[in-house]
Design a protein around this motif. Structure first.
Motif, PDB file in Angstrom:
ATOM      1  N   GLY A 216      -3.793  11.088 -21.176  1.00  8.33           N
ATOM      2  CA  GLY A 216      -4.248   9.961 -21.689  1.00  8.33           C
ATOM      3  C   GLY A 216      -3.077   9.327 -21.469  1.00  8.33           C
ATOM      4  O   GLY A 216      -2.808   8.209 -21.704  1.00  8.33           O
ATOM      5  N   ALA A 217      -1.991   9.643 -20.383  1.00  8.27           N
ATOM      6  CA  ALA A 217      -1.680   8.440 -19.534  1.00  8.27           C
ATOM      7  C   ALA A 217      -1.966   7.468 -18.961  1.00  8.27           C
ATOM      8  O   ALA A 217      -3.072   7.892 -18.946  1.00  8.27           O
ATOM      9  N   SER A 218      -1.943   6.176 -18.682  1.00  4.14           N
ATOM     10  CA  SER A 218      -2.079   4.880 -18.303  1.00  4.14           C
ATOM     11  C   SER A 218      -1.119   4.405 -17.144  1.00  4.14           C
ATOM     12  O   SER A 218      -0.223   4.511 -16.885  1.00  4.14           O
ATOM     13  N   LEU A 219      -2.153   4.050 -16.161  1.00  2.91           N
ATOM     14  CA  LEU A 219      -1.095   3.692 -14.952  1.00  2.91           C
ATOM     15  C   LEU A 219      -1.577   2.369 -14.449  1.00  2.91           C
ATOM     16  O   LEU A 219      -2.865   1.721 -14.780  1.00  2.91           O
ATOM     17  N   VAL A 220      -0.964   0.738 -14.299  1.00  2.49           N
ATOM     18  CA  VAL A 220      -1.704  -0.531 -14.264  1.00  2.49           C
ATOM     19  C   VAL A 220      -0.749  -0.657 -12.957  1.00  2.49           C
ATOM     20  O   VAL A 220       0.963  -0.415 -12.535  1.00  2.49           O
ATOM     21  N   PHE A 221      -1.840  -1.214 -12.250  1.00  2.00           N
ATOM     22  CA  PHE A 221      -1.081  -2.077 -11.089  1.00  2.00           C
ATOM     23  C   PHE A 221      -1.232  -3.057 -11.380  1.00  2.00           C
ATOM     24  O   PHE A 221      -1.846  -3.966 -11.338  1.00  2.00           O
ATOM     25  N   ASP A 222      -0.124  -4.029 -11.066  1.00  5.04           N
ATOM     26  CA  ASP A 222      -0.091  -5.603 -11.412  1.00  5.04           C
ATOM     27  C   ASP A 222      -0.257  -6.098  -9.984  1.00  5.04           C
ATOM     28  O   ASP A 222      -1.120  -7.298 -10.904  1.00  5.04           O
ATOM     29  N   ASP A 223      -0.972  -6.039  -8.860  1.00  2.41           N
ATOM     30  CA  ASP A 223      -1.134  -6.964  -7.637  1.00  2.41           C
ATOM     31  C   ASP A 223      -2.839  -6.645  -7.429  1.00  2.41           C
ATOM     32  O   ASP A 223      -3.010  -6.719  -6.588  1.00  2.41           O
TER      33      ASP A 223
ATOM     34  N   GLY B  30      -3.272 -11.742  -1.137  1.00  2.00           N
ATOM     35  CA  GLY B  30      -1.677 -11.302  -0.037  1.00  2.00           C
ATOM     36  C   GLY B  30      -1.564  -9.606  -0.786  1.00  2.00           C
ATOM     37  O   GLY B  30      -0.380  -9.295  -0.067  1.00  2.00           O
ATOM     38  N   CYS B  31      -1.642  -9.407  -2.068  1.00  5.48           N
ATOM     39  CA  CYS B  31      -1.900  -8.553  -2.308  1.00  5.48           C
ATOM     40  C   CYS B  31      -2.299  -6.797  -2.371  1.00  5.48           C
ATOM     41  O   CYS B  31      -3.508  -6.618  -2.699  1.00  5.48           O
ATOM     42  N   GLU B  32      -3.802  -7.026  -0.495  1.00  3.03           N
ATOM     43  CA  GLU B  32      -4.818  -6.605  -0.417  1.00  3.03           C
ATOM     44  C   GLU B  32      -4.378  -5.069  -0.118  1.00  3.03           C
ATOM     45  O   GLU B  32      -5.156  -4.215  -0.139  1.00  3.03           O
ATOM     46  N   GLY B  33      -3.418  -4.746   0.108  1.00  2.00           N
ATOM     47  CA  GLY B  33      -2.991  -3.037  -0.114  1.00  2.00           C
ATOM     48  C   GLY B  33      -2.574  -2.621  -0.691  1.00  2.00           C
ATOM     49  O   GLY B  33      -3.145  -1.371  -1.706  1.00  2.00           O
ATOM     50  N   VAL B  34      -2.171  -2.650  -1.599  1.00  2.00           N
ATOM     51  CA  VAL B  34      -2.554  -2.326  -3.623  1.00  2.00           C
ATOM     52  C   VAL B  34      -4.352  -2.247  -3.684  1.00  2.00           C
ATOM     53  O   VAL B  34      -4.617  -1.558  -4.583  1.00  2.00           O
ATOM     54  N   THR B  35      -4.718  -3.593  -3.171  1.00  3.15           N
ATOM     55  CA  THR B  35      -5.976  -3.223  -4.218  1.00  3.15           C
ATOM     56  C   THR B  35      -7.000  -2.441  -2.875  1.00  3.15           C
ATOM     57  O   THR B  35      -7.777  -1.038  -3.715  1.00  3.15           O
ATOM     58  N   ARG B  36      -6.503  -2.296  -1.692  1.00  5.24           N
ATOM     59  CA  ARG B  36      -6.939  -0.922  -1.198  1.00  5.24           C
ATOM     60  C   ARG B  36      -6.680   0.377  -2.378  1.00  5.24           C
ATOM     61  O   ARG B  36      -7.705   1.449  -1.524  1.00  5.24           O
ATOM     62  N   PHE B  37      -5.436   0.615  -1.801  1.00  6.80           N
ATOM     63  CA  PHE B  37      -5.174   2.230  -2.300  1.00  6.80           C
ATOM     64  C   PHE B  37      -6.341   2.050  -3.891  1.00  6.80           C
ATOM     65  O   PHE B  37      -6.681   3.378  -4.051  1.00  6.80           O
ATOM     66  N   CYS B  38      -5.795   1.390  -4.762  1.00  5.10           N
ATOM     67  CA  CYS B  38      -6.425   1.509  -5.915  1.00  5.10           C
ATOM     68  C   CYS B  38      -7.865   1.748  -5.747  1.00  5.10           C
ATOM     69  O   CYS B  38      -8.578   2.417  -6.756  1.00  5.10           O
ATOM     70  N   ASN B  39      -8.603   0.946  -4.511  1.00  2.67           N
ATOM     71  CA  ASN B  39      -9.926   1.589  -4.872  1.00  2.67           C
ATOM     72  C   ASN B  39     -10.242   3.323  -4.217  1.00  2.67           C
ATOM     73  O   ASN B  39     -11.328   3.128  -4.045  1.00  2.67           O
ATOM     74  N   GLU B  40      -9.678   3.210  -2.811  1.00  4.84           N
ATOM     75  CA  GLU B  40      -9.507   4.649  -2.978  1.00  4.84           C
ATOM     76  C   GLU B  40      -8.822   5.683  -4.276  1.00  4.84           C
ATOM     77  O   GLU B  40     -10.192   6.464  -4.695  1.00  4.84           O
TER      78      GLU B  40
ATOM     79  N   TYR C  64       1.043  -1.327  -0.341  1.00  2.59           N
ATOM     80  CA  TYR C  64      -0.102   0.234   0.127  1.00  2.59           C
ATOM     81  C   TYR C  64       0.682   1.161  -0.166  1.00  2.59           C
ATOM     82  O   TYR C  64       0.782   2.235  -0.788  1.00  2.59           O
ATOM     83  N   SER C  65       1.313   1.600   0.684  1.00  2.00           N
ATOM     84  CA  SER C  65       2.353   2.677   1.115  1.00  2.00           C
ATOM     85  C   SER C  65       3.203   3.432   0.250  1.00  2.00           C
ATOM     86  O   SER C  65       3.390   4.333  -0.452  1.00  2.00           O
ATOM     87  N   SER C  66       3.933   1.820  -0.088  1.00  2.83           N
ATOM     88  CA  SER C  66       4.912   2.130  -1.468  1.00  2.83           C
ATOM     89  C   SER C  66       4.305   2.621  -3.065  1.00  2.83           C
ATOM     90  O   SER C  66       4.064   3.589  -3.323  1.00  2.83           O
ATOM     91  N   SER C  67       2.798   2.135  -2.980  1.00  6.44           N
ATOM     92  CA  SER C  67       2.367   2.812  -3.915  1.00  6.44           C
ATOM     93  C   SER C  67       1.651   3.639  -4.312  1.00  6.44           C
ATOM     94  O   SER C  67       1.737   4.689  -5.018  1.00  6.44           O
TER      95      SER C  67
END
Length: 247
Positions: free
Chosen positions: A202-209, A214-224, A185-188
């Motif tokens: 037009g820029a794209s952001l892609v989150f692999d996780d 096991g990567c719920e922190g990234v999911t939390r951040f993307c949902n925000e 989460y924090s790093s993302s």
């Protein structure tokens, strides 16, 4: 409409099997997981010999499957029409970085910045479930450099250290594409907050996780992040969260 009886029967059986599964989660996260089995069968990577030849060369240098690798390849090609450079944070052994660089090899005005600590995951915290810090340290700058030389990709620049804390000054201008693969989460969040004012329209952001247990922190951040008015959010069932800068 699909008229193949055998495929239709297999699809129905697969759907019934999936429905019978019980969703799971890391306790207390409220983020549910379930086996995902899309029924679409189009496989554009198989009709792309340039990509397939590249994938054969880099597959031992990445933990990313062919579906997400091809999506990065396709999105990076589209980034040639967007102002700015490409940034990947979370390089590991350079496989996906090589895909991005190869996709834009003919765009002489773009640099592909490859940022990694090369000492494993950092900034794991309370928002994360599996990661504790130090994972994926089995790599080196030299290993990634060797891959880029092997594939003749002079459009890459490797940044060693925590991004953005240590290496942000190396990127002078706009960002056309960000591949964020840092697992926590924090790093993302730190990476994206640095990038946001530098993103071109037009820029794209892609989150692999986004799609992985096991990567719920990234999911939390993307949902925000998906609540921003200036971003279009897409959840690809292959495991990517994709954002497009609208204005």
């Amino acid at each position: 409409m699909n008229t193949n009886p055998a495929l239709k029967e297999a699809t129905v059986h697969a759907y019934q099997t999936l429905r019978s599964q019980t969703p799971w989660q890391h306790e207390g996260t409220g983020i549910l997981h379930h086996r995902v089995l899309p029924f679409a069968t189009l496989a554009p990577w198989l009709a792309d010999p340039t990509f397939m030849a590249l994938y054969e060369k880099i597959q031992s240098n990445t933990l990313v499957d062919i579906y997400r690798c091809h999506e990065l390849w396709s999105l990076a090609q589209q980034a040639r029409y967007v102002e700015g450079d490409v940034l990947e944070v979370g390089v590991w052994r350079g496989g996906t970085g090589a895909i991005l660089a190869s996709a834009l090899k003919d765009s002489s005005d773009k640099t592909i910045f490859l940022a990694d600590t090369f000492e494993g995951v950092v900034k794991a915290g309370m928002q994360d479930t599996r990661y504790k810090g130090g994972e994926h340290a089995d790599t080196s700058v030299q290993l990634v450099e060797s891959l880029m030389v092997q594939l003749a990709l002079p459009n890459t620049r490797i940044l060693k250290g925590i991004f953005p804390d240590d290496t942000q000054a190396a990127i002078p201008g706009k960002i056309a594409f960000l591949h964020c693969d840092v697992d926590v989460y924090s790093s993302s969040k730190d990476i994206v907050e640095w990038c946001l004012p530098r993103l071109s329209v037009g820029a794209s952001l892609v989150f692999d996780d986004y799609g992985f247990f096991g990567c719920e922190g990234v999911t939390r951040f993307c949902n925000e992040l998906r609540n921003r008015k200036d971003m279009r959010f897409i959840h690809n069932l292959n495991g990517h969260a994709i954002f497009v800068k609208l204005f």
